[in-house]
Design an enzyme around this catalytic site. Structure first.
Site, PDB file in Angstrom:
ATOM      1  N   HIS A 194       0.618  -1.229  -0.064  1.00  0.00           N
ATOM      2  CA  HIS A 194      -0.025   0.052  -0.090  1.00  0.00           C
ATOM      3  C   HIS A 194       1.028   1.336  -0.015  1.00  0.00           C
ATOM      4  CE1 HIS A 194       0.365  -0.289   4.459  1.00  0.00           C
ATOM      5  NE2 HIS A 194       0.539   0.920   4.390  1.00  0.00           N
ATOM      6  N   GLY A 307       3.644   4.943   9.672  1.00  0.00           N
ATOM      7  CA  GLY A 307       5.406   5.285   9.277  1.00  0.00           C
ATOM      8  C   GLY A 307       5.958   3.717   9.378  1.00  0.00           C
TER       9      GLY A 307
END
Length: 361
Positions: A194, A307
């Site tokens: 993704h 992150g």
């Protein structure tokens, strides 16, 4: 016959006495060779920076550079090898300090070369005439204690990549999972699929912006799961087969497999790590808030943060998964997850490796 034997014995005894008289005493015996690098360095340090100029190897032998014959004799008396030179450590350090005051000049390097008894300045391509003039001025002030050489090419930092370190593309931050290779030892990086959505195909090292490479394939959705393969295209990047913890220590990855229900696992990423968790379901279906459904994913009790996507799931030296997502991604993670309802999901690393003929190393 008896007298001859006695006479011969007397002669031999006298000769033995002569040999004893000619043999040096223990105090005058040759010293034991000084070969241990630590002892040689300590010997030079005792003589002081004004009388020495470093230690170096020559023909597999350690040599102490000294500035006077008395110092040279001291080294030899101690079992070492000495060479008398012109410039002391104090002089060479002073010259290097003056060069350091010039500040950072791109595509240059300088340092003390003990074997040459000089500070060697290397000027590579891309140094301006003005900067070259500044370097030459300092070099001239120190005479033959400094030498300037021309070198080709530009100087670029070498980036080290390990699993768990941060990567970036177009402002998006993700994490590396594992470095892998094919049968020809071409290296690649695994991360989350993704992270590639929206055209984020070229990736840099998050910490210093060094270019890493470009994705060769990725998947995000359905049975394809959530993974990407990034080919390393920068030859200056050293891709190690390890993962890196938050304290900068590393761990070797040697094998890979599918996860087992109930086994203890760990996770590392660029934003956080969680070293205390377990596999809750080795194959599960998840639908994220964006409506994307993924199947065959690993569910664990670990946490993650935004992150950390693409980071490494592992146990011991075995690679297990690639971080996809979880709940409470905006909440802090610790080494031990204090929230019993935390959950994270991972693409099985073995599935990606088998599909593309890759392996960890």
């Amino acid at each position: 016959m008896l007298r001859r034997q006695i006479r011969r014995t007397g002669i031999m005894t006298a000769a033995a006495g002569l040999l004893v008289a000619l043999t040096p005493s223990a105090a005058e015996a040759a010293p034991e060779p000084l070969t241990d690098p630590t002892r040689v360095a300590a010997f030079a340090a005792d003589l002081g920076d004004d009388r020495t100029a470093g230690v170096y190897y020559e023909d597999r032998q350690l040599v102490v550079a000294v500035t006077d014959t008395a110092a040279a004799q001291s080294v030899r008396d101690g079992g070492g090898t000495a060479k008398v030179v012109t410039h002391s450590t104090t002089e060479l350090e002073s010259a290097k300090k003056d060069l350091d005051l010039l500040g950072g000049i791109p595509n240059t390097s300088w340092g003390i070369d003990p074997s040459g008894n000089q500070v060697v300045v290397s000027i590579h391509d891309g140094v301006s005439e003005a900067d070259r003039a500044r370097i030459d001025k300092v070099a001239d002030e120190h005479g033959d204690a400094v030498t300037v050489e021309e070198r080709s090419g530009t100087l670029q930092s070498t980036a080290v990549m390990r699993g768990g370190l941060g990567i970036s593309s177009n402002g998006l931050v993700c994490s590396a999972a594992f470095n892998v290779r094919n049968d020809s030892w071409k290296t690649y990086m695994l991360t989350a699929g993704h992270c590639m959505v929206g055209g984020n195909y070229d990736w840099n090292r998050r910490s210093n912006g060094v270019y890493l490479g470009r994705q060769t394939t990725f998947s995000y959705g359905g049975d394809g799961g959530d993974y990407a393969v990034v080919e390393y295209l920068n030859s200056d990047v050293k891709a190690y087969g390890t993962i890196q913890y938050r304290n900068a220590s590393t761990g070797q990855i040697t094998t890979s497999r599918y996860a087992y229900d109930g086994e203890k696992v760990k996770r590392v990423g660029t934003m956080s790590q969680d070293l205390d968790g377990m596999v809750l379901q080795p194959s599960t279906t998840i639908t994220y808030t964006d409506g994307q459904t993924l199947t065959g994913m690993i569910k664990t009790s670990l946490c993650d943060n935004f992150g950390d996507s693409g980071g490494a799931l592992f146990t011991g030296t075995t690679a297990l998964g690639i971080t996809s997502g979880g709940n409470y991604a905006d909440q802090p993670c610790g080494d031990t997850d204090a929230q019993p309802d935390r959950a994270t999901f991972y693409h099985p690393v073995q599935k990606a490796l088998t599909k593309h003929g890759l392996q960890v190393y």
